[in-house]
Design an enzyme around this catalytic site. Structure first.
Site, PDB file in Angstrom:
ATOM      1  N   THR A   1      73.784 -41.198   0.177  1.00  0.00           N
ATOM      2  CA  THR A   1      72.412 -40.691   0.194  1.00  0.00           C
ATOM      3  C   THR A   1      71.421 -41.850   0.086  1.00  0.00           C
ATOM      4  O   THR A   1      71.539 -42.691  -0.815  1.00  0.00           O
ATOM      5  CB  THR A   1      72.219 -39.709  -0.979  1.00  0.00           C
ATOM      6  OG1 THR A   1      73.239 -38.719  -0.881  1.00  0.00           O
ATOM      7  CG2 THR A   1      70.853 -39.046  -0.944  1.00  0.00           C
TER       8      THR A   1
ATOM      9  N   LYS B   1      68.586 -34.125   3.064  1.00  0.00           N
ATOM     10  CA  LYS B   1      69.462 -34.236   1.881  1.00  0.00           C
ATOM     11  C   LYS B   1      68.604 -34.285   0.596  1.00  0.00           C
ATOM     12  O   LYS B   1      68.904 -33.621  -0.394  1.00  0.00           O
ATOM     13  CB  LYS B   1      70.326 -35.495   2.004  1.00  0.00           C
ATOM     14  CG  LYS B   1      71.079 -35.887   0.748  1.00  0.00           C
ATOM     15  CD  LYS B   1      72.304 -35.030   0.484  1.00  0.00           C
ATOM     16  CE  LYS B   1      72.941 -35.406  -0.850  1.00  0.00           C
ATOM     17  NZ  LYS B   1      74.172 -34.695  -1.133  1.00  0.00           N
TER      18      LYS B   1
ATOM     19  N   CYS C   1      74.227 -37.309  -8.192  1.00  0.00           N
ATOM     20  CA  CYS C   1      73.330 -36.679  -7.213  1.00  0.00           C
ATOM     21  C   CYS C   1      72.040 -36.130  -7.829  1.00  0.00           C
ATOM     22  O   CYS C   1      70.995 -36.773  -7.727  1.00  0.00           O
ATOM     23  CB  CYS C   1      74.090 -35.584  -6.470  1.00  0.00           C
ATOM     24  SG  CYS C   1      75.513 -36.223  -5.564  1.00  0.00           S
TER      25      CYS C   1
HETATM   26  N1  NAD Z   1      80.374 -37.153  -6.066  1.00  0.00           N
HETATM   27  C1  NAD Z   1      79.816 -36.170  -5.366  1.00  0.00           C
HETATM   28  O1  NAD Z   1      80.024 -34.956  -5.668  1.00  0.00           O
HETATM   29  C2  NAD Z   1      78.942 -36.488  -4.141  1.00  0.00           C
HETATM   30  C3  NAD Z   1      78.425 -35.416  -3.408  1.00  0.00           C
HETATM   31  C4  NAD Z   1      77.673 -35.681  -2.263  1.00  0.00           C
HETATM   32  C5  NAD Z   1      77.434 -36.997  -1.880  1.00  0.00           C
HETATM   33  N2  NAD Z   1      77.929 -38.036  -2.615  1.00  0.00           N
HETATM   34  C6  NAD Z   1      77.656 -39.408  -2.131  1.00  0.00           C
HETATM   35  O2  NAD Z   1      78.816 -40.171  -2.192  1.00  0.00           O
HETATM   36  C7  NAD Z   1      78.560 -41.407  -2.871  1.00  0.00           C
HETATM   37  C8  NAD Z   1      79.831 -41.868  -3.518  1.00  0.00           C
HETATM   38  O3  NAD Z   1      80.201 -40.925  -4.505  1.00  0.00           O
HETATM   39  P1  NAD Z   1      81.645 -40.882  -5.137  1.00  0.00           P
HETATM   40  O4  NAD Z   1      81.638 -39.715  -6.054  1.00  0.00           O
HETATM   41  O5  NAD Z   1      82.689 -40.982  -4.088  1.00  0.00           O
HETATM   42  O6  NAD Z   1      81.631 -42.234  -5.992  1.00  0.00           O
HETATM   43  P2  NAD Z   1      82.874 -42.903  -6.724  1.00  0.00           P
HETATM   44  O7  NAD Z   1      82.288 -43.702  -7.831  1.00  0.00           O
HETATM   45  O8  NAD Z   1      83.943 -41.900  -7.011  1.00  0.00           O
HETATM   46  O9  NAD Z   1      83.476 -43.904  -5.617  1.00  0.00           O
HETATM   47  C9  NAD Z   1      82.829 -45.016  -5.120  1.00  0.00           C
HETATM   48  C10 NAD Z   1      83.872 -45.987  -4.579  1.00  0.00           C
HETATM   49  O10 NAD Z   1      83.189 -47.079  -3.947  1.00  0.00           O
HETATM   50  C11 NAD Z   1      83.894 -48.253  -4.264  1.00  0.00           C
HETATM   51  N3  NAD Z   1      83.055 -49.426  -4.067  1.00  0.00           N
HETATM   52  C12 NAD Z   1      82.076 -49.904  -4.882  1.00  0.00           C
HETATM   53  N4  NAD Z   1      81.556 -51.033  -4.353  1.00  0.00           N
HETATM   54  C13 NAD Z   1      82.193 -51.245  -3.184  1.00  0.00           C
HETATM   55  C14 NAD Z   1      82.087 -52.246  -2.184  1.00  0.00           C
HETATM   56  N5  NAD Z   1      81.226 -53.235  -2.296  1.00  0.00           N
HETATM   57  N6  NAD Z   1      82.928 -52.166  -1.123  1.00  0.00           N
HETATM   58  C15 NAD Z   1      83.833 -51.175  -0.996  1.00  0.00           C
HETATM   59  N7  NAD Z   1      83.967 -50.196  -1.925  1.00  0.00           N
HETATM   60  C16 NAD Z   1      83.149 -50.224  -2.999  1.00  0.00           C
HETATM   61  C17 NAD Z   1      84.310 -48.039  -5.715  1.00  0.00           C
HETATM   62  O11 NAD Z   1      85.365 -48.923  -6.100  1.00  0.00           O
HETATM   63  C18 NAD Z   1      84.741 -46.580  -5.685  1.00  0.00           C
HETATM   64  O12 NAD Z   1      86.108 -46.416  -5.367  1.00  0.00           O
HETATM   65  C19 NAD Z   1      77.433 -41.029  -3.829  1.00  0.00           C
HETATM   66  O13 NAD Z   1      76.662 -42.086  -4.289  1.00  0.00           O
HETATM   67  C20 NAD Z   1      76.613 -40.107  -2.965  1.00  0.00           C
HETATM   68  O14 NAD Z   1      75.757 -40.854  -2.113  1.00  0.00           O
HETATM   69  C21 NAD Z   1      78.678 -37.794  -3.736  1.00  0.00           C
END
Ligand code: NAD
Length: 428
Positions: free
Chosen positions: A122, A208, A262
Site C-alpha cells: 500500500t 485502497k 493496515c
Molecule cells: N498483513 C495483512 O493482512 C495485509 C493485508 C493487505 C495488504 N498488506 C500489505 O502487505 C504488506 C506486507 O505485509 P505482510 O503482512 O506480508 O508483512 P510481513 O511482515 O509478514 O512480511 C514482510 C516480509 O518482507 C521481508 N522484507 C523486508 N525487507 C525486505 C527487503 N529489503 N527485501 C526483501 N524482503 C524484505 C521481511 O523479511 C518479511 O518476510 C503490508 O505492508 C501491506 O502493504 C498486508
C-alpha cells in the site's frame, strides 16, 4: 512467464504459492535467510495461514517455487516483479520509506527491458509515479516505454488469504494504458478473482486508502457508540445488530483497539496526501485518535469494577492484534500492558502463538493459562479461536472477579453463571 515476488511474509508467500499453483515459475525474494532456506526445503515459515503449507510444499516439489536473498539476480530472470514488503509509519504518523525505497533501488539494478513491475504494498497517492518510477529509471530504462509499471493494492487479509484471493476483485492501475493492460493480463492469468482496471495508478492507490480510512472511521463510530452505551447502561452489540437489520446500515463492532500494518497506518498516508493539497481530513484524524484511545477506555472499564490496580494480578488473553494471526504491529494488547502496568497491576499475557521470551519482550509476565495461580481479572484482547471455550470454572477458582471482553465475543451469561462480573466494550 517467470514471476519474482519480493517480500515473503504473511501476504507475499501466499501470493508466490498462488502464482505457482497456476503453473508459473516463481522466485521469491526475502532478506531473511531463515525464511529463504525454509521455503527452499518446501516448508512454509507461516503456520497460521490455512492451506499455505501444502501449497508451498507442492510448488517446491514441482520445481515451480524457489526462494533467494539475491533479489537483483531474481529480477534479472523475471518478466514480472511483484513488490509486497511493509511500509509503515512511526509513532508520530511519519512514513518510513526505508524498506520500500531500498527494495526499489535493488529492483532497478536487475530490471530488464519489457518487464512489468507491480507494487502491491500500500502506497500514498502518487508514490508509484512520483517516487518509485524515478528510482526504477536509475536502471537506464524509461518507464512506460522500456518497462511497465502498475499499482495493484493487496486487499486480502492474512488468515483467509486463499479465500480472499478467489473472491475479492483485483484493482489494477498503471502508469499508462499499456501498463494497465499488462497488469490486467498478468492478474487474469494468476488469479481466479475478477480483475478491475482503473484509470491510473493514482486511482488504484486512492481506492485502497479510501477503503481503509472508511473502515477506520466506521470502527471509530462504533467505539463512540460503545462509550455512549457504557455510560447509558445499554448493550452496544444488541443495538448495532438491530441497526444493521436495515441493509443501508453497516456499522462494525467496537473493541479494545485497532492494530496491524493496515488500519492504523494507511489513514496517515491519506491524511498527508490531503494536507499536501490543503485539505484537512478531520474525520480521519479524529477516528485515528478515538481508535488509539480504546485500550485506555478498556482499562477504565476494568478499573470501575476492580477499584485500585495495586498488586492486582491481571491476565491479558492475546498479544496479537487480530485473532489467529502472529502479528503484534500496533497491537492494542501492547497499549493494554503499558496502561495496566502504569496503574500498578501485575500484568500476565497468554498467547499460544508467541514464546515466553516474545511475550516478556513486551514487558509482561508469561502465562500458559496455568500460572499465575491467583488472578483478579482477565481482559480478552484478541479473538483467538482457542478463547471461545474458556474454562470459567477454573478462572473462578483462581479468584477472577471481573472478565472484560475486549472483542465482545464471549457469552455474557456463561461468565456470569460462575459469579464473575462480565463487562464488554459498550456492554454494561
Ligand atoms: N498483513 C495483512 O493482512 C495485509 C493485508 C493487505 C495488504 N498488506 C500489505 O502487505 C504488506 C506486507 O505485509 P505482510 O503482512 O506480508 O508483512 P510481513 O511482515 O509478514 O512480511 C514482510 C516480509 O518482507 C521481508 N522484507 C523486508 N525487507 C525486505 C527487503 N529489503 N527485501 C526483501 N524482503 C524484505 C521481511 O523479511 C518479511 O518476510 C503490508 O505492508 C501491506 O502493504 C498486508
Amino acid at each position: 512467464m517467470r514471476v519474482c515476488v519480493i517480500g515473503l511474509g504473511k501476504i507475499g508467500l501466499p501470493l508466490a504459492a498462488q502464482y505457482a499453483s497456476k503453473g508459473f515459475q516463481v522466485i521469491g525474494c526475502d532478506v531473511n535467510k531463515d525464511v529463504v532456506e525454509s521455503i527452499n526445503r518446501g516448508v512454509s515459515h507461516i503456520k497460521e495461514e490455512p492451506g499455505l503449507g501444502e501449497k508451498v510444499k507442492a510448488a517446491v516439489v514441482m520445481g515451480l517455487l524457489s526462494a533467494t536473498t539475491d533479489t537483483v539476480e531474481a529480477v534479472k530472470r523475471s518478466d514480472v516483479v511483484v513488490i509486497i514488503v511493509p511500509l509503515v509509519v512511526d509513532k508520530k504518523g511519519n512514513i518510513d520509506y526505508c524498506i520500500v525505497d531500498s527494495v526499489t533501488e535493488t529492483v532497478a539494478k536487475g530490471l530488464q527491458k519489457n518487464s512489468l513491475v507491480v507494487y502491491e504494498t500500500t502506497l500514498p497517492v502518487g508514490d508509484t509515479r512520483n517516487r518509485m518510477a524515478p528510482i526504477l529509471e536509475k536502471s537506464g530504462l524509461k518507464v512506460g516505454i522500456d518497462f511497465h509499471l502498475v499499482f495493484s493494492p493487496e486487499r486480502v487479509s492474512s488468515g483467509v488469504m486463499f479465500d480472499y484471493l478467489r473472491n475479492i476483485p483485483k484493482l489494477v492501475g498503471g502508469i499508462n494504458e499499456e501498463s494497465t493492460r499488462r497488469g490486467v493480463e498478468f492478474y487474469g492469468k494468476v488469479l481466479d478473482s475478477k480483475v478491475i482496471p482503473v484509470s491510473s495508478c493514482e486511482a488504484a492507490e486512492a481506492a485502497k486508502l479510501f477503503d481503509m480510512v472508511y473502515r477506520d472511521i466506521n470502527i471509530a463510530v462504533a467505539n463512540e457508540f460503545a462509550q455512549f452505551c457504557d455510560a447509558r447502561g445499554l448493550d452496544v452489540v444488541e443495538i448495532i445488530e438491530a441497526a444493521n437489520s436495515n441493509p443501508f446500515s453497516r456499522i462494525l463492532l467496537p473493541g479494545v483497539g485497532v492494530g496491524g500494518h493496515c488500519a492504523p497506518v494507511y489513514p496517515h498516508f491519506l491524511i498527508k496526501n490531503a494536507a499536501d493539497v490543503g485539505i484537512d481530513l478531520s474525520i480521519a484524524k479524529k477516528a485515528r485518535k478515538i481508535n488509539d484511545g480504546m485500550p485506555k477506555f478498556t482499562v477504565s472499564i476494568l478499573k470501575k469494577e476492580l477499584g485500585s490496580f495495586k498488586k492486582k494480578n491481571v491476565l491479558i488473553l492475546g498479544l496479537a492484534y487480530r485473532g489467529n494471526v502472529k502479528e503484534t504491529f500496533m497491537s492494542p494488547a501492547i497499549a493494554l500492558i503499558k496502561n495496566l502496568k502504569k496503574s500498578g497491576a501485575n500484568v500476565f499475557v497468554h498467547d499460544s502463538l508467541f514464546s515466553k521470551e516474545e511475550i516478556e519482550g513486551f514487558g509482561a509476565m508469561f502465562s500458559d493459562l496455568q500460572n499465575p495461580s491467583s488472578l483478579d481479572a482477565v481482559v480478552l484482547a484478541t479473538n483467538h479461536r482457542e478463547y471461545r471455550d474458556l474454562d470459567f470454572a477454573e478462572l473462578k477458582d483462581k479468584g477472577v472477579k471481573v472478565f472484560v471482553d475486549g472483542r465482545n465475543v464471549v457469552n455474557k451469561e456463561v461468565v456470569e453463571k460462575y459469579g464473575i462480573i462480565y463487562r464488554g466494550v459498550g456492554r454494561s
